[in-house]
Design a protein around this motif. Structure first.
Motif, PDB file in Angstrom:
ATOM      1  N   ASP A  26      28.867  57.034  38.219  1.00  0.00           N
ATOM      2  CA  ASP A  26      29.993  57.557  38.994  1.00  0.00           C
ATOM      3  C   ASP A  26      30.505  56.498  39.969  1.00  0.00           C
ATOM      4  O   ASP A  26      31.704  56.340  40.152  1.00  0.00           O
ATOM      5  CB  ASP A  26      29.602  58.819  39.764  1.00  0.00           C
ATOM      6  N   GLN A  27      29.578  55.774  40.595  1.00  0.00           N
ATOM      7  CA  GLN A  27      29.979  54.719  41.530  1.00  0.00           C
ATOM      8  C   GLN A  27      30.761  53.638  40.801  1.00  0.00           C
ATOM      9  O   GLN A  27      31.762  53.141  41.301  1.00  0.00           O
ATOM     10  CB  GLN A  27      28.757  54.107  42.224  1.00  0.00           C
ATOM     11  N   GLN A  28      30.324  53.277  39.609  1.00  0.00           N
ATOM     12  CA  GLN A  28      31.052  52.262  38.834  1.00  0.00           C
ATOM     13  C   GLN A  28      32.437  52.771  38.464  1.00  0.00           C
ATOM     14  O   GLN A  28      33.405  52.017  38.494  1.00  0.00           O
ATOM     15  CB  GLN A  28      30.263  51.872  37.578  1.00  0.00           C
ATOM     16  N   GLN A  29      32.540  54.047  38.136  1.00  0.00           N
ATOM     17  CA  GLN A  29      33.840  54.626  37.807  1.00  0.00           C
ATOM     18  C   GLN A  29      34.765  54.599  39.034  1.00  0.00           C
ATOM     19  O   GLN A  29      35.953  54.318  38.916  1.00  0.00           O
ATOM     20  CB  GLN A  29      33.679  56.056  37.296  1.00  0.00           C
ATOM     21  N   ILE A  30      34.216  54.872  40.209  1.00  0.00           N
ATOM     22  CA  ILE A  30      35.004  54.783  41.448  1.00  0.00           C
ATOM     23  C   ILE A  30      35.542  53.361  41.613  1.00  0.00           C
ATOM     24  O   ILE A  30      36.723  53.162  41.913  1.00  0.00           O
ATOM     25  CB  ILE A  30      34.139  55.183  42.671  1.00  0.00           C
ATOM     26  N   MET A  31      34.679  52.377  41.409  1.00  0.00           N
ATOM     27  CA  MET A  31      35.103  50.980  41.556  1.00  0.00           C
ATOM     28  C   MET A  31      36.140  50.595  40.501  1.00  0.00           C
ATOM     29  O   MET A  31      37.117  49.911  40.812  1.00  0.00           O
ATOM     30  CB  MET A  31      33.894  50.041  41.489  1.00  0.00           C
ATOM     31  N   ASP A  32      35.945  51.029  39.267  1.00  0.00           N
ATOM     32  CA  ASP A  32      36.908  50.720  38.204  1.00  0.00           C
ATOM     33  C   ASP A  32      38.279  51.326  38.518  1.00  0.00           C
ATOM     34  O   ASP A  32      39.314  50.665  38.367  1.00  0.00           O
ATOM     35  CB  ASP A  32      36.415  51.233  36.850  1.00  0.00           C
ATOM     36  N   ASN A  33      38.284  52.589  38.954  1.00  0.00           N
ATOM     37  CA  ASN A  33      39.548  53.237  39.309  1.00  0.00           C
ATOM     38  C   ASN A  33      40.199  52.566  40.518  1.00  0.00           C
ATOM     39  O   ASN A  33      41.424  52.398  40.553  1.00  0.00           O
ATOM     40  CB  ASN A  33      39.342  54.731  39.580  1.00  0.00           C
ATOM     41  N   ALA A  34      39.394  52.192  41.493  1.00  0.00           N
ATOM     42  CA  ALA A  34      39.934  51.523  42.683  1.00  0.00           C
ATOM     43  C   ALA A  34      40.563  50.185  42.300  1.00  0.00           C
ATOM     44  O   ALA A  34      41.635  49.835  42.806  1.00  0.00           O
ATOM     45  CB  ALA A  34      38.838  51.329  43.716  1.00  0.00           C
ATOM     46  N   LYS A  35      39.918  49.460  41.396  1.00  0.00           N
ATOM     47  CA  LYS A  35      40.458  48.166  40.952  1.00  0.00           C
ATOM     48  C   LYS A  35      41.815  48.357  40.278  1.00  0.00           C
ATOM     49  O   LYS A  35      42.770  47.620  40.558  1.00  0.00           O
ATOM     50  CB  LYS A  35      39.476  47.489  39.997  1.00  0.00           C
ATOM     51  N   LYS A  36      41.906  49.349  39.402  1.00  0.00           N
ATOM     52  CA  LYS A  36      43.178  49.632  38.722  1.00  0.00           C
ATOM     53  C   LYS A  36      44.254  50.037  39.722  1.00  0.00           C
ATOM     54  O   LYS A  36      45.396  49.573  39.653  1.00  0.00           O
ATOM     55  CB  LYS A  36      42.995  50.749  37.685  1.00  0.00           C
ATOM     56  N   ASN A  37      43.888  50.911  40.662  1.00  0.00           N
ATOM     57  CA  ASN A  37      44.868  51.383  41.644  1.00  0.00           C
ATOM     58  C   ASN A  37      45.322  50.268  42.575  1.00  0.00           C
ATOM     59  O   ASN A  37      46.506  50.172  42.903  1.00  0.00           O
ATOM     60  CB  ASN A  37      44.298  52.548  42.455  1.00  0.00           C
ATOM     61  N   LEU A  38      44.404  49.424  43.007  1.00  0.00           N
ATOM     62  CA  LEU A  38      44.776  48.308  43.884  1.00  0.00           C
ATOM     63  C   LEU A  38      45.724  47.363  43.156  1.00  0.00           C
ATOM     64  O   LEU A  38      46.738  46.934  43.711  1.00  0.00           O
ATOM     65  CB  LEU A  38      43.534  47.555  44.362  1.00  0.00           C
ATOM     66  N   HIS A  39      45.394  47.055  41.918  1.00  0.00           N
ATOM     67  CA  HIS A  39      46.256  46.160  41.138  1.00  0.00           C
ATOM     68  C   HIS A  39      47.640  46.784  40.938  1.00  0.00           C
ATOM     69  O   HIS A  39      48.651  46.094  41.039  1.00  0.00           O
ATOM     70  CB  HIS A  39      45.595  45.829  39.798  1.00  0.00           C
TER      71      HIS A  39
END
Length: 160
Positions: free
Chosen positions: A67-80
């Motif tokens: 779940d933490q990795q999914q949070i980071m993956d989504n955050a990376k996409k959203n930031l970009h």
């Protein structure tokens, strides 16, 4: 002097709220007009906490490591996505270098650490007003950054 110095770097603290998007737009516009490099910075929440005195992380929430990795993956996409939208709106000048930085943990601590370690000259972030009780209990990222920043801080306040 901020304007005209191409060696200056501004950290633009982005969250994915409507105000966070305004901060990204306004901060980037300021960086471009001042000839500053811009760092779009986001700190994702962390599901685990380091236990002081122990060399382990303990998960204090029901979130798993996946779940933490999914949070980071989504955050990376959203930031970009936010960064791309802002650059599309304002363009990119040759004198403005743009980068993005994603981390996790306590937002104020991570902003301060990045600013100190990466020669940031200005931190640009938004202020969300909480109730007095909420601010007492959880604190304010903006207040902590203003108090402890190794450089100047500019607070974006939305029009009411």
């Amino acid at each position: 002097m901020i304007g005209g110095n191409i060696f200056m770097k501004v950290l633009i603290a982005v969250d994915f709220s409507p105000i966070g998007r305004e901060v990204a737009r306004s901060g980037y516009e300021m960086a471009q007009s001042g000839g500053m490099d811009a760092v779009f910075f986001h700190c994702a929440p962390q599901a685990s906490r380091f236990l002081e005195g122990y060399d382990i992380k303990a998960f204090i929430s029901p979130l798993s490591k996946n779940d933490q990795q999914q949070i980071m993956d989504n955050a990376k996409k959203n930031l970009h996505k936010v960064m791309e939208e802002v650059i599309l709106e304002f363009g990119k000048h040759n004198h403005t270098n743009v980068e993005e930085h994603l981390t996790q943990g306590d937002a104020s601590e991570e902003i301060l650490k990045y600013a100190k370690n990466n020669s940031v000259n200005l931190i640009y972030l938004g202020y969300k007003s909480y109730s007095a009780i909420a601010e007492l209990l959880i604190g304010s990222t903006a207040a902590k950054v203003v108090r402890y920043a190794p450089c100047s801080v500019l607070i974006y306040r939305p029009e009411k």
